[in-house]
Design a protein around this motif. Structure first.
Motif, PDB file in Angstrom:
ATOM      1  N   VAL A   1       0.816  -1.214   0.000  1.00 38.95           N
ATOM      2  CA  VAL A   1       0.000   0.000   0.000  1.00 38.95           C
ATOM      3  C   VAL A   1       0.847   1.260   0.000  1.00 38.95           C
ATOM      4  O   VAL A   1       0.307   2.375  -0.111  1.00 38.95           O
ATOM      5  N   GLY A   2       2.175   1.132   0.185  1.00 40.58           N
ATOM      6  CA  GLY A   2       3.040   2.288   0.108  1.00 40.58           C
ATOM      7  C   GLY A   2       3.197   3.051   1.404  1.00 40.58           C
ATOM      8  O   GLY A   2       3.446   4.267   1.372  1.00 40.58           O
ATOM      9  N   ILE A   3       3.066   2.385   2.567  1.00 40.76           N
ATOM     10  CA  ILE A   3       3.249   3.041   3.854  1.00 40.76           C
ATOM     11  C   ILE A   3       4.554   2.556   4.474  1.00 40.76           C
ATOM     12  O   ILE A   3       4.768   1.345   4.603  1.00 40.76           O
ATOM     13  N   PRO A   4       5.433   3.444   4.865  1.00 41.63           N
ATOM     14  CA  PRO A   4       6.680   3.000   5.538  1.00 41.63           C
ATOM     15  C   PRO A   4       6.352   2.235   6.817  1.00 41.63           C
ATOM     16  O   PRO A   4       5.406   2.568   7.542  1.00 41.63           O
ATOM     17  N   GLU A   5       7.138   1.209   7.089  1.00 43.91           N
ATOM     18  CA  GLU A   5       6.828   0.333   8.224  1.00 43.91           C
ATOM     19  C   GLU A   5       6.821   1.099   9.537  1.00 43.91           C
ATOM     20  O   GLU A   5       5.967   0.869  10.401  1.00 43.91           O
ATOM     21  N   GLY A   6       7.729   2.031   9.727  1.00 43.00           N
ATOM     22  CA  GLY A   6       7.773   2.765  10.977  1.00 43.00           C
ATOM     23  C   GLY A   6       6.730   3.851  11.088  1.00 43.00           C
ATOM     24  O   GLY A   6       6.511   4.403  12.175  1.00 43.00           O
ATOM     25  N   ALA A   7       6.068   4.197   9.983  1.00 49.14           N
ATOM     26  CA  ALA A   7       5.089   5.292  10.000  1.00 49.14           C
ATOM     27  C   ALA A   7       3.657   4.812  10.185  1.00 49.14           C
ATOM     28  O   ALA A   7       2.746   5.646  10.251  1.00 49.14           O
ATOM     29  N   PHE A   8       3.431   3.523  10.255  1.00 46.50           N
ATOM     30  CA  PHE A   8       2.058   3.021  10.373  1.00 46.50           C
ATOM     31  C   PHE A   8       1.632   3.021  11.833  1.00 46.50           C
ATOM     32  O   PHE A   8       2.355   2.530  12.710  1.00 46.50           O
ATOM     33  N   ASP A   9       0.432   3.572  12.115  1.00 46.56           N
ATOM     34  CA  ASP A   9      -0.064   3.699  13.491  1.00 46.56           C
ATOM     35  C   ASP A   9      -0.971   2.554  13.908  1.00 46.56           C
ATOM     36  O   ASP A   9      -1.543   2.587  15.001  1.00 46.56           O
ATOM     37  N   GLY A  10      -1.161   1.555  13.057  1.00 48.69           N
ATOM     38  CA  GLY A  10      -1.972   0.395  13.418  1.00 48.69           C
ATOM     39  C   GLY A  10      -3.474   0.607  13.325  1.00 48.69           C
ATOM     40  O   GLY A  10      -4.239  -0.220  13.825  1.00 48.69           O
ATOM     41  N   LYS A  11      -3.954   1.676  12.676  1.00 53.38           N
ATOM     42  CA  LYS A  11      -5.388   1.960  12.587  1.00 53.38           C
ATOM     43  C   LYS A  11      -5.908   1.604  11.199  1.00 53.38           C
ATOM     44  O   LYS A  11      -5.233   1.790  10.184  1.00 53.38           O
ATOM     45  N   THR A  12      -7.140   1.111  11.197  1.00 52.41           N
ATOM     46  CA  THR A  12      -7.763   0.734   9.918  1.00 52.41           C
ATOM     47  C   THR A  12      -8.024   1.961   9.048  1.00 52.41           C
ATOM     48  O   THR A  12      -7.971   1.875   7.817  1.00 52.41           O
ATOM     49  N   ASP A  13      -8.297   3.108   9.677  1.00 49.45           N
ATOM     50  CA  ASP A  13      -8.571   4.310   8.885  1.00 49.45           C
ATOM     51  C   ASP A  13      -7.352   4.721   8.067  1.00 49.45           C
ATOM     52  O   ASP A  13      -7.487   5.273   6.967  1.00 49.45           O
ATOM     53  N   THR A  14      -6.174   4.450   8.595  1.00 50.39           N
ATOM     54  CA  THR A  14      -4.968   4.796   7.849  1.00 50.39           C
ATOM     55  C   THR A  14      -4.857   3.966   6.580  1.00 50.39           C
ATOM     56  O   THR A  14      -4.473   4.488   5.520  1.00 50.39           O
ATOM     57  N   LEU A  15      -5.188   2.686   6.675  1.00 47.71           N
ATOM     58  CA  LEU A  15      -5.182   1.850   5.482  1.00 47.71           C
ATOM     59  C   LEU A  15      -6.269   2.272   4.497  1.00 47.71           C
ATOM     60  O   LEU A  15      -6.041   2.314   3.281  1.00 47.71           O
ATOM     61  N   LEU A  16      -7.459   2.598   5.004  1.00 42.48           N
ATOM     62  CA  LEU A  16      -8.549   3.001   4.122  1.00 42.48           C
ATOM     63  C   LEU A  16      -8.228   4.284   3.378  1.00 42.48           C
ATOM     64  O   LEU A  16      -8.684   4.488   2.252  1.00 42.48           O
ATOM     65  N   SER A  17      -7.445   5.163   4.007  1.00 45.16           N
ATOM     66  CA  SER A  17      -7.124   6.436   3.355  1.00 45.16           C
ATOM     67  C   SER A  17      -6.272   6.245   2.113  1.00 45.16           C
ATOM     68  O   SER A  17      -6.202   7.146   1.274  1.00 45.16           O
ATOM     69  N   CYS A  18      -5.636   5.087   1.984  1.00 43.68           N
ATOM     70  CA  CYS A  18      -4.823   4.819   0.802  1.00 43.68           C
ATOM     71  C   CYS A  18      -5.667   4.361  -0.391  1.00 43.68           C
ATOM     72  O   CYS A  18      -5.182   4.360  -1.530  1.00 43.68           O
ATOM     73  N   SER A  19      -6.905   3.925  -0.163  1.00 46.09           N
ATOM     74  CA  SER A  19      -7.757   3.429  -1.250  1.00 46.09           C
ATOM     75  C   SER A  19      -8.500   4.585  -1.909  1.00 46.09           C
ATOM     76  O   SER A  19      -8.630   5.671  -1.341  1.00 46.09           O
ATOM     77  N   VAL A  20      -8.980   4.349  -3.121  1.00 47.80           N
ATOM     78  CA  VAL A  20      -9.765   5.369  -3.814  1.00 47.80           C
ATOM     79  C   VAL A  20     -11.150   5.414  -3.162  1.00 47.80           C
ATOM     80  O   VAL A  20     -11.650   4.403  -2.652  1.00 47.80           O
ATOM     81  N   PRO A  21     -11.809   6.572  -3.138  1.00 45.97           N
ATOM     82  CA  PRO A  21     -13.094   6.692  -2.429  1.00 45.97           C
ATOM     83  C   PRO A  21     -14.166   5.723  -2.920  1.00 45.97           C
ATOM     84  O   PRO A  21     -14.985   5.258  -2.129  1.00 45.97           O
ATOM     85  N   GLU A  22     -14.163   5.406  -4.221  1.00 50.86           N
ATOM     86  CA  GLU A  22     -15.211   4.515  -4.737  1.00 50.86           C
ATOM     87  C   GLU A  22     -15.119   3.107  -4.170  1.00 50.86           C
ATOM     88  O   GLU A  22     -16.118   2.382  -4.126  1.00 50.86           O
ATOM     89  N   ASP A  23     -13.908   2.693  -3.729  1.00 50.49           N
ATOM     90  CA  ASP A  23     -13.729   1.336  -3.222  1.00 50.49           C
ATOM     91  C   ASP A  23     -13.851   1.251  -1.708  1.00 50.49           C
ATOM     92  O   ASP A  23     -13.820   0.147  -1.148  1.00 50.49           O
ATOM     93  N   ALA A  24     -13.980   2.391  -1.046  1.00 56.68           N
ATOM     94  CA  ALA A  24     -14.026   2.377   0.419  1.00 56.68           C
ATOM     95  C   ALA A  24     -15.217   1.603   0.975  1.00 56.68           C
ATOM     96  O   ALA A  24     -15.075   0.871   1.960  1.00 56.68           O
ATOM     97  N   PRO A  25     -16.461   1.718   0.409  1.00 54.64           N
ATOM     98  CA  PRO A  25     -17.586   0.938   0.972  1.00 54.64           C
ATOM     99  C   PRO A  25     -17.344  -0.566   0.967  1.00 54.64           C
ATOM    100  O   PRO A  25     -17.692  -1.258   1.919  1.00 54.64           O
ATOM    101  N   ALA A  26     -16.741  -1.078  -0.115  1.00 55.96           N
ATOM    102  CA  ALA A  26     -16.479  -2.515  -0.171  1.00 55.96           C
ATOM    103  C   ALA A  26     -15.463  -2.921   0.888  1.00 55.96           C
ATOM    104  O   ALA A  26     -15.596  -3.971   1.534  1.00 55.96           O
ATOM    105  N   LEU A  27     -14.423  -2.097   1.104  1.00 57.25           N
ATOM    106  CA  LEU A  27     -13.429  -2.408   2.135  1.00 57.25           C
ATOM    107  C   LEU A  27     -14.033  -2.320   3.532  1.00 57.25           C
ATOM    108  O   LEU A  27     -13.664  -3.090   4.421  1.00 57.25           O
TER     109      LEU A  27
END
Length: 916
Positions: A220-246
């Motif tokens: 997803v392109g997030i540096p290992e040390g910069a990830f805070d462990g929250k699902t919202d952070t992962l969702l922010s990397c997806s395009v808005p149209e795919d967020a409901p499915a995720l």
């Protein structure tokens, strides 16, 4: 020797420190349904297979694998049921059992072996049955060992899990080939996962936290040390149209399936758009609520469409653009998917609220579909509740295509549709789902990346087309229902003629218009033919058309002449405060004499086909269209019709279009009328319509073939003066008339009816009174006309001491049938009585007409004398007041006379008599 954790079986001493990838490995294995994975490697001499590494999520001691397995092990354990006691083969250590045999067999044969249940010893005295898989490592002729996977108790390995584990075994074999010392290799399980590029995650619904590995963060392109462990952070990397499915994966519902698969897009920090494929497994608690979600994420290959795919999508776009109805869209979908994808089944269903309305099943034969579809779905055809199909429900909710490989266990409603592979395509249409498409294969089918892209593009195009077609079908259904409710459902049978009609809706727009026609049976053997056209072909035009047709019919049955009927309708339309106008042609035809009166209001002239085949336009003097001027006049035009003449009334949609002038159109219709066979008016009407199908404007056509009367009734009339002895003079006139007709036996009955009807008219009405007698075949009809519009009514209670009130009871008792109809300037009360006449005088000797062809009988009917039908608004002994018809014999012929229990349709007594 330890059997769990990151250990090497041949290295003595303490186990190595737990690698950072251990947690990720356990998540991936748990996602694949693997409780324990182990690697067996061939010894240097090839005599045995030794356990070099094992790992998993099972509790220590749950399963016990043999540390070494003879390569030549061939034990009957393979055919024993779980729990059976079998003596171990020579050279096999205790506990090898079925697991050892599976390892040796897979190694020797080079084929993966999947067992539904194997008894694996664990703690002392305990044995656990679990699914087991043994996958050879290496290639043909150079097998290096075997990968053993033990599934969770009670669950087997599905097709998707087996596919992943086979890829995993290939990665392990690749790492094993690169080892210098294969008898004591470096850890293989973790390095093989890294080579696959599989990222893993685990989360607990409702917490907003997720456990990931370095591979997933890299995807997803997030540096290992910069990830805070929250699902919202992962969702922010997806395009808005795919967020409901995720979100449906992160927060699954209780109805969510145990396994999910979807593809989504992420945008890297560099702006690059990438496709990822997510597969997850939902673990549920005892109450069915999701408690844990385990998933794996891989990079989806770049989807590039070939030239054939582009051409196929272009064809699909064009075909769907031409598809108008839901049925048209269904045919296009079948043509686009079944043969090009070599599919065995294609089903398309609309989503109507919470139900699926199946629009097409291909192939259509019941034998090609599962039993549930043939029985339950067909019994409620054409819909089924969405809640009965959780897989479809989830696909419609998420809006994502679902691909299920061979061997996937689905709910009973979908079992058997695609045993070799099933594609579930939700059909999006803007902000909602229009339906779902199912594509199934019987043999194992691999979903290639290009095929996935084609299915996704097809779903989007079909969804929009299906929504548009559904709206069109709904409009046309409403239009058809409205049009049918406004036009006559059937035309009456006419004495001395046959009428037929045709209507075609407009080719474009809402298929409901303002054209109308009607055939109205009037009194005294007369019939009215009406055709009209309200401006436009819309719902508003249809509404005005219905009001005009009703008004014209109401004015006609009151007995008004044609010019008065049209004038009344004109004033009504002017008073409606509408911008629409209408044209109309009204014809009143005397079926006995053949005399026709025409009134025309801006409409096309009628056409006539003479008995010799010649045709002409009737030169009817016309008036303004209806609704233009309240005081407009509509002059009458008279024309005599000979038997065999065909009268045709048409609207402008038949003779005029953008490419056809009205004069040329009338000429073409006249030629078609001359060439048509008048013996079948129905085929003649079809010939006039031609084979052009629907037109730009709606079309109405009304034909009447005038045959004339073979036996004409005989009439005699008398104007009753209001004198004290008026009733006596009416009786004398009636007696003289009956004697001249040789009616003797029933004379007293007829005279009694005349007395009662004339007395009622003189006592209860004002103005002129006229009595008329009509003889037709074996029936005498007595009619009394007065100036009051009120129908006669029998008293509810008659006192024994009263001097009046019994007249209508006597008329009812003496008559075969009786009643009342409105006429111009008042009403007509009538009574029919069956009479007996000498056989030679019942019908003139020169007439060869068969029984039932007289003017009092339906055209084409045949009934014996004394059983003829009579029509009218009046009293029937069995039914009381109402529209009725009755049949029977005169009470002098049969004291047990019976009466007809039927009701009349759209006709009054006029169909049985003619104007004198």
């Amino acid at each position: 020797m330890p059997q769990y954790g990151d250990t090497r079986a041949t290295v003595p001493g303490p186990s190595r420190p737990r690698a950072p990838e251990a947690a990720a490995r356990e998540r991936v294995l748990a996602f694949a349904g693997v409780a324990l994975a182990a690697v067996y490697v061939r010894s240097e001499d090839g005599a045995e297979l030794r356990l070099v590494e094992s790992a998993g999520v099972a509790e220590p001691g749950t399963y016990r694998l043999p540390s070494a397995v003879p390569a030549a092990l061939d034990s009957p354990v393979a055919v024993q049921e779980p729990g059976a006691s079998v003596a171990p083969s020579p050279g096999a250590e205790p506990g090898a059992g079925r697991c050892g045999w599976a390892v040796a067999d897979a190694f020797r044969s080079g084929r993966a072996l999947w067992l539904g249940g194997a008894v694996l010893t664990g703690l002392p005295g305990a044995g656990t049955s679990a699914p087991l898989g043994a996958l050879p490592l290496g290639a043909a002729g150079g097998w290096l060992g075997c990968l053993v996977v033990v599934g969770e108790a009670g669950e087997g390995f599905g097709g998707e899990q087996r596919e992943f584990l086979e890829r995993y075994a290939d990665a392990v074999a690749e790492r094993l080939r690169g080892e210098a010392d294969r008898s004591a290799p470096a850890p293989l399980l973790d390095s093989a996962l890294r080579a696959l590029g599989v990222g893993s995650f685990a989360l607990t619904p409702g917490t907003g936290l997720v456990e990931t590995d370095a591979a997933l963060l890299e995807l997803v392109g997030i540096p290992e040390g910069a990830f805070d462990g929250k699902t919202d952070t992962l969702l922010s990397c997806s395009v808005p149209e795919d967020a409901p499915a995720l979100m449906s994966v992160i927060e699954p519902s209780a109805q969510a399936p145990a396994r999910r698969e979807l593809e989504f897009r992420i945008r890297r920090p560099t702006g690059e758009l990438c496709w990822l494929r997510l597969t997850c497994r939902v673990l549920k608690g005892p109450e069915g609520a999701p408690v844990r979600v385990l998933g794996a994420v891989t990079a989806a290959p770049v989807l590039r469409r070939s030239a054939s795919d582009v051409a196929r999508l272009q064809w699909l776009t064009t075909a769907l653009d031409d598809a108008v109805t839901v049925r048209d869209v269904s045919r296009v979908v079948v043509a686009a998917l079944r043969e090009p994808l070599a599919a065995d089944r294609v089903a398309l269903a609309e989503l109507l609220e919470d139900r699926l309305a199946v629009t097409v099943l291909d192939p259509p034969g019941a034998g090609a579909w599962p039993d549930l579809w043939r029985s339950e779905w067909r019994s409620e055809w054409p819909d089924a509740p969405v809640s009965a199909l959780p897989t479809l429900q989830a696909a419609l909710r998420d809006g994502r295509m679902s691909l299920w490989p061979a061997g996937t266990e689905l709910e009973p409603g979908l079992a058997g549709i695609g045993p070799g592979g099933l594609a579930v395509l939700p059909l999006p249409a803007k902000s909602r789902m229009a339906g779902v498409c199912l594509v199934g294969w019987d043999t194992p089918h691999e979903f290639a990346p290009e095929e996935r892209a084609l299915l996704t593009a097809t779903a989007g195009l079909v969804g929009q087309a299906l929504k548009r077609a559904h709206a069109y079908d709904a409009e046309q259904e409403l239009a058809t229902m409205l049009q049918r409710s406004l036009l006559p459902r059937r035309l009456p049978r006419l004495p001395g003629g046959t009428a037929v009609a045709r209507y075609l809706p407009a080719r474009r727009g809402l298929q409901v218009g303002g054209d109308w026609y009607d055939v109205i049976a009037l009194s005294e053997g007369k019939v009215a033919l009406v055709i009209g056209d309200v401006q436009g072909h819309s719902a508003g035009a249809a509404t005005i058309m219905g009001q005009m047709r009703t008004a014209v019919r109401a004015y006609a049955v009151e007995g008004h002449p044609p010019d008065v009927v049209v004038a009344h309708a004109n004033r009504l339309l002017v008073g409606m405060e509408t911008d629409l106008f209408a044209t109309c042609c009204y014809v009143e035809l005397d079926m006995e004499e053949g005399n026709a009166l025409f009134a025309r209001a801006g409409h096309l002239s009628p056409l006539v086909r003479h008995p010799d085949g010649g045709t002409e336009e009737v030169a009817v003097e016309g008036g303004l269209p209806l609704g233009v001027l309240a005081d407009a006049e509509f002059p009458l035009t008279a024309l005599a019709l000979a038997p065999g003449t065909v009268l045709a009334l048409v609207t402008d949609g038949l003779v005029e279009s953008a490419e056809l002038h009205v004069d040329e159109g009338m000429r073409i219709v006249r030629e078609a009328l001359a060439e048509a066979d008048p013996s079948d008016p129905g085929r003649m009407a079809d010939a006039l319509l031609g084979d052009a199908g629907r037109r730009e404007d709606d079309v109405a056509l009304l034909l009447l073939r005038y045959d004339g009367m073979r036996v004409r009734p005989v009439r005699a009339g008398w104007v009753v003066w209001r004198l004290p002895d008026a009733v006596m003079h009416a009786r004398r006139f009636s007696a003289r008339t009956l004697r001249s007709w040789d009616v003797v036996a029933e004379a007293d009955t007829i005279l009694l009816v005349v007395s009662e009807l004339v007395t009622n008219a003189l006592v209860h009405t004002q103005g002129a009174v006229r009595v008329e007698l009509t003889l037709a075949t074996d029936r005498v009809r007595v009619t009394v006309n007065d100036s009051s519009p009120r129908a006669p009514a029998k008293p509810v209670v008659v006192d024994w001491e009263s001097t009046g009130g019994r007249g209508l009871f006597l008329v009812e008792a003496m008559s075969m049938a009786w009643g009342s109809v409105p006429v111009g300037g008042g009403k007509q009360v009538w009574s029919e009585i069956v009479v007996s006449r000498p056989e030679g005088e019942r019908r003139p000797a020169s007439e060869s007409a068969e029984p039932g062809t007289g003017p009092w009988i339906e055209a084409g009917g045949e009934r014996p004398p004394g059983k003829e039908r009579s029509w009218g608004i009046g009293w029937n002994r069995d039914r009381g007041w109402g529209m009725g018809r009755s049949r029977g014999r005169n009470r002098d012929q049969d004291r047990g006379r019976s009466q007809d229990r039927g009701r009349s349709q759209d006709r009054g007594p006029a169909e049985q008599g003619g104007a004198g």
